[in-house]
Design an enzyme around this catalytic site. Structure first.
Site, PDB file in Angstrom:
ATOM      1  N   GLY A  89     -21.954 -19.871 -26.265  1.00  0.00           N
ATOM      2  CA  GLY A  89     -22.851 -18.712 -26.288  1.00  0.00           C
ATOM      3  C   GLY A  89     -22.144 -17.488 -26.819  1.00  0.00           C
ATOM      4  O   GLY A  89     -20.909 -17.434 -26.832  1.00  0.00           O
ATOM      5  N   CYS A  98     -16.824 -24.133 -25.109  1.00  0.00           N
ATOM      6  CA  CYS A  98     -16.556 -22.727 -25.432  1.00  0.00           C
ATOM      7  C   CYS A  98     -16.945 -21.811 -24.271  1.00  0.00           C
ATOM      8  O   CYS A  98     -16.235 -21.733 -23.293  1.00  0.00           O
ATOM      9  CB  CYS A  98     -17.254 -22.342 -26.737  1.00  0.00           C
ATOM     10  SG  CYS A  98     -16.520 -23.188 -28.150  1.00  0.00           S
ATOM     11  N   TYR A  99     -18.089 -21.135 -24.348  1.00  0.00           N
ATOM     12  CA  TYR A  99     -18.515 -20.271 -23.248  1.00  0.00           C
ATOM     13  C   TYR A  99     -18.593 -21.068 -21.945  1.00  0.00           C
ATOM     14  O   TYR A  99     -18.214 -20.575 -20.877  1.00  0.00           O
ATOM     15  CB  TYR A  99     -19.865 -19.647 -23.575  1.00  0.00           C
ATOM     16  CG  TYR A  99     -20.337 -18.622 -22.555  1.00  0.00           C
ATOM     17  CD1 TYR A  99     -19.746 -17.372 -22.476  1.00  0.00           C
ATOM     18  CD2 TYR A  99     -21.370 -18.925 -21.674  1.00  0.00           C
ATOM     19  CE1 TYR A  99     -20.171 -16.440 -21.547  1.00  0.00           C
ATOM     20  CE2 TYR A  99     -21.808 -18.000 -20.737  1.00  0.00           C
ATOM     21  CZ  TYR A  99     -21.197 -16.761 -20.677  1.00  0.00           C
ATOM     22  OH  TYR A  99     -21.619 -15.834 -19.753  1.00  0.00           O
ATOM     23  N   HIS A 141     -16.012 -26.637 -30.736  1.00  0.00           N
ATOM     24  CA  HIS A 141     -17.350 -27.232 -30.824  1.00  0.00           C
ATOM     25  C   HIS A 141     -17.274 -28.643 -31.382  1.00  0.00           C
ATOM     26  O   HIS A 141     -17.231 -28.835 -32.603  1.00  0.00           O
ATOM     27  CB  HIS A 141     -18.258 -26.380 -31.715  1.00  0.00           C
ATOM     28  CG  HIS A 141     -18.691 -25.098 -31.093  1.00  0.00           C
ATOM     29  ND1 HIS A 141     -19.799 -25.006 -30.287  1.00  0.00           N
ATOM     30  CD2 HIS A 141     -18.161 -23.858 -31.144  1.00  0.00           C
ATOM     31  CE1 HIS A 141     -19.933 -23.757 -29.868  1.00  0.00           C
ATOM     32  NE2 HIS A 141     -18.947 -23.042 -30.366  1.00  0.00           N
ATOM     33  N   GLU A 148     -19.616 -30.717 -31.453  1.00  0.00           N
ATOM     34  CA  GLU A 148     -20.929 -31.125 -31.955  1.00  0.00           C
ATOM     35  C   GLU A 148     -21.155 -30.821 -33.422  1.00  0.00           C
ATOM     36  O   GLU A 148     -22.103 -31.332 -34.031  1.00  0.00           O
ATOM     37  CB  GLU A 148     -22.040 -30.478 -31.109  1.00  0.00           C
ATOM     38  CG  GLU A 148     -22.194 -28.971 -31.274  1.00  0.00           C
ATOM     39  CD  GLU A 148     -21.310 -28.163 -30.343  1.00  0.00           C
ATOM     40  OE1 GLU A 148     -21.636 -26.982 -30.104  1.00  0.00           O
ATOM     41  OE2 GLU A 148     -20.293 -28.702 -29.857  1.00  0.00           O
ATOM     42  N   SER A 206     -50.973 -34.378 -42.734  1.00  0.00           N
ATOM     43  CA  SER A 206     -50.427 -33.945 -44.019  1.00  0.00           C
ATOM     44  C   SER A 206     -49.992 -35.117 -44.888  1.00  0.00           C
ATOM     45  O   SER A 206     -49.818 -34.971 -46.095  1.00  0.00           O
ATOM     46  CB  SER A 206     -49.217 -33.032 -43.788  1.00  0.00           C
ATOM     47  OG  SER A 206     -48.109 -33.782 -43.312  1.00  0.00           O
ATOM     48  N   GLY A 207     -49.783 -36.278 -44.262  1.00  0.00           N
ATOM     49  CA  GLY A 207     -49.301 -37.433 -45.005  1.00  0.00           C
ATOM     50  C   GLY A 207     -47.797 -37.540 -45.022  1.00  0.00           C
ATOM     51  O   GLY A 207     -47.240 -38.549 -45.460  1.00  0.00           O
ATOM     52  N   GLY A 208     -47.105 -36.490 -44.552  1.00  0.00           N
ATOM     53  CA  GLY A 208     -45.658 -36.549 -44.442  1.00  0.00           C
ATOM     54  C   GLY A 208     -45.260 -37.445 -43.285  1.00  0.00           C
ATOM     55  O   GLY A 208     -46.103 -37.868 -42.483  1.00  0.00           O
ATOM     56  N   VAL A 209     -43.978 -37.716 -43.164  1.00  0.00           N
ATOM     57  CA  VAL A 209     -43.525 -38.664 -42.152  1.00  0.00           C
ATOM     58  C   VAL A 209     -43.893 -38.211 -40.738  1.00  0.00           C
ATOM     59  O   VAL A 209     -44.257 -39.035 -39.888  1.00  0.00           O
ATOM     60  CB  VAL A 209     -42.002 -38.914 -42.269  1.00  0.00           C
ATOM     61  CG1 VAL A 209     -41.209 -37.639 -42.065  1.00  0.00           C
ATOM     62  CG2 VAL A 209     -41.538 -39.972 -41.270  1.00  0.00           C
ATOM     63  N   ASP A 210     -43.860 -36.908 -40.471  1.00  0.00           N
ATOM     64  CA  ASP A 210     -44.132 -36.411 -39.116  1.00  0.00           C
ATOM     65  C   ASP A 210     -45.572 -36.685 -38.693  1.00  0.00           C
ATOM     66  O   ASP A 210     -45.826 -37.286 -37.645  1.00  0.00           O
ATOM     67  CB  ASP A 210     -43.841 -34.907 -39.029  1.00  0.00           C
ATOM     68  CG  ASP A 210     -42.466 -34.552 -39.545  1.00  0.00           C
ATOM     69  OD1 ASP A 210     -41.583 -35.432 -39.500  1.00  0.00           O
ATOM     70  OD2 ASP A 210     -42.270 -33.415 -40.003  1.00  0.00           O
ATOM     71  N   SER A 211     -46.522 -36.233 -39.508  1.00  0.00           N
ATOM     72  CA  SER A 211     -47.930 -36.430 -39.138  1.00  0.00           C
ATOM     73  C   SER A 211     -48.321 -37.896 -39.248  1.00  0.00           C
ATOM     74  O   SER A 211     -49.152 -38.388 -38.483  1.00  0.00           O
ATOM     75  CB  SER A 211     -48.843 -35.566 -40.013  1.00  0.00           C
ATOM     76  OG  SER A 211     -48.845 -36.005 -41.354  1.00  0.00           O
ATOM     77  N   LYS A 220     -36.027 -35.074 -37.106  1.00  0.00           N
ATOM     78  CA  LYS A 220     -36.584 -35.795 -38.243  1.00  0.00           C
ATOM     79  C   LYS A 220     -36.055 -37.220 -38.363  1.00  0.00           C
ATOM     80  O   LYS A 220     -36.820 -38.157 -38.595  1.00  0.00           O
ATOM     81  CB  LYS A 220     -36.291 -35.014 -39.527  1.00  0.00           C
ATOM     82  CG  LYS A 220     -36.764 -35.687 -40.802  1.00  0.00           C
ATOM     83  CD  LYS A 220     -38.264 -35.597 -40.989  1.00  0.00           C
ATOM     84  CE  LYS A 220     -38.666 -34.199 -41.391  1.00  0.00           C
ATOM     85  NZ  LYS A 220     -40.111 -34.100 -41.704  1.00  0.00           N
TER      86      LYS A 220
END
Length: 522
Positions: free
Chosen positions: A61, A87-88, A173, A175, A226-231, A378
């Site tokens: 942080g 860290c923090y 970090h 990550e 939308s036709g994208g992978v998400d929708s 994603k």
């Protein structure tokens, strides 16, 4: 509902406002451990109910522990709880347990070499590695019952470990991609110190997302498709539960690429989804007339989407007697993080930009949001697509933003501007496939810049606009690096655009990573 989900997570990550907090979640999931980000307040409330995780991570942080007066005893009094402080979070450990913490003179990050002590060899890590170090407050003397686990090249304490309890503190970090063997370090804590068993997989993600849909029961659901992978993934997993109660609406707002409408028609033909195309080009362009500010354009597009769906709701009620209860959206975790603090009123996150599909709906619509992918990244959604048996090309299609070309045309949007981006984007799309490079980059796009430049076309002077090529590699959109594409490919794309797209004289290539830039220009 959030608290119920948190109880099921093995790892809770307490967010203290680090720009990297979300990456801890990503890395832990990649390692096979379920995790969720939580605020300190939420953590305290759940602990009071005797609800605890299998391991707790205290994130980094921007603040100083010298300004922190919070009582962390409710965390540290749990002697069996594995705790990782980053860290923090490490400085909180040092201060609470009575060590010496020295105030940092600069609050920045940078590479540093670290070395593990003989008693603390981390599985999968060589003795000395380079990491992304926090040059802020730091421990100068370890607390009683702790020992130095890692030192930096300049002799500073880079990691501490409790002698008997499952507590580890890191000044760097692990990550971030800048830290070598970062996943190995996290895995060492989760596997060897916290002694967790993996519980996160594509099948588990699918089950959880499907259960979220199943909870709504026998309701009518409108899908913003939308036709994208998400929708697509959200719609297909929901269809398995809802069947004919799911209605998908694809909004043609006039800001699409040539490939997009063809893709939707392909999905109409090959999937059991009920997909209706709504042609509202003129409505969107009229609403955007005169707007040039990026946020104003995004919000207007978002509001107009809602207006279109609201009209569709009334149409189905009045003409077909069908009443919708929910709006299904393919909202992902990065969308939520960048738009609003996902940690409620006591969160530390900062709004980067507004997303058209985040933030709720007008109360007058009387629709509840159904977002089964809201806590996924994603790459996790792509894995779900594979689990659902969807076509590889559909699942690995490049992301396309809801506002479409509206945020790839800098300044006010005109029909001619749309044409230039559509044609240039189609050339880029064709050449990526022709060269076998489509999956060599995570997202590729063209942007129309609001400047003119002198050029030569034929034997005449030209004073025309500039197209910028933008190609990046990423796994989730949270961070991205620019794609180092072959020179021959870039030359071909540039030549075709300047020769085939009327009104464009020059092509440039964006080599900005995220951060400091965003993937989209607006």
């Amino acid at each position: 509902m959030k608290s119920e989900k948190l109880v099921d997570r093995k790892i809770w990550i307490v967010d203290f406002g680090s720009q990297y907090t979300q990456l801890i979640t990503r890395k832990s999931r990649e390692l096979g451990y379920s995790s969720e980000i939580i605020t300190l307040k939420e953590c305290e409330e759940l602990f009071k109910k005797n609800e605890k995780p299998d391991a707790l991570v205290l994130s980094g942080g921007p603040q100083s522990v010298f300004e922190d007066t919070f009582d962390y005893s409710f965390i540290f009094d749990n002697e069996e709880l594995p705790i990782l402080g980053i860290c923090y979070g490490m400085q909180i450990l040092g201060k609470y347990f009575g060590g010496n913490v020295e105030k940092g003179t600069i609050g920045e990050y940078g590479h540093a070499s670290i070395e593990f002590s003989e008693n603390h060899q981390f599985e999968g890590c060589p003795n000395s590695i380079n990491v992304w170090m926090s040059h802020s407050d730091h421990i100068t003397k370890v607390p009683n019952d702790f020992e130095v686990a890692i030192k930096s090249g300049n002799g500073l304490i880079a990691g501490v470990a409790h002698k008997s309890r499952k507590i580890l503190g890191l000044q760097f970090h692990p990550e971030v991609e800048h830290s070598d063997h970062g996943k190995d370090i996290l895995n060492h804590f989760f596997k060897n110190i916290a002694e967790l068993e993996a519980d996160w997989s594509a099948s588990e993600m699918l089950k959880e997302a499907t259960d979220m849909v199943r909870e709504i029961g026998d309701k009518k659901v409108l899908c913003a498709f939308s036709g994208g992978v998400d929708s697509l993934v959200a719609a297909m997993l929901s269809h398995h539960v809802l069947g004919d109660n799911l209605y998908c609406f694809f909004v043609d707002h006039g800001l699409l690429r040539p490939q997009d409408l063809g893709h939707i028609k392909l999905l109409q033909k090959n999937l059991p989804l009920n997909i209706e195309i709504i042609d509202v080009k003129e409505l969107f362009l009229s609403k955007l007339k005169g707007l040039s500010d990026p946020e104003e354009k995004r919000k207007m597009i978002g509001n107009t989407f809602i207006e279109v769906f609201e009209q569709k709701v009334h149409e189905f009620e009045d003409q077909k007697g069908i009443k919708f209860d929910y709006l299904l959206q393919g909202t992902l975790y990065p969308d939520v993080i960048e738009s609003i603090s996902p940690h409620e009123k006591d969160g530390k996150s900062v709004t980067i930009k507004s997303h058209h599909n985040v933030g709720g709906l007008p109360e007058r619509m009387k629709l509840k949001l159904l977002e089964p992918l809201r806590h996924l990244f994603k790459d996790e959604v792509r894995r779900l697509g594979g689990e659902l048996g969807l076509n590889h090309d559909w699942v690995y299609r490049h992301p396309f933003p809801g506002p479409g070309l509206g945020i790839r045309i800098l300044g006010e949007i005109f029909p001619e501007s749309i044409r230039k981006v559509q044609e240039s984007d189609q050339i880029l799309f064709e050449e990526l496939h022709r060269s076998g490079l489509y999956e060599a980059t995570w997202q590729a796009l063209t942007v129309l810049l609001p400047i003119k430049t002198v050029g030569v076309k034929g034997d005449s002077r030209a004073y025309e606009e500039v197209i910028c090529l933008r190609m990046v590699n990423s796994s989730d959109g949270m961070t991205a690096t620019w794609s180092d594409m072959p020179r021959e490919f870039l030359t071909k794309v540039s030549s075709r655009i300047t020769n085939e797209v009327k009104g464009v004289t020059r092509v440039v290539y964006d080599i900005t990573s995220k951060p400091p830039g965003t993937i989209e220009w607006e």
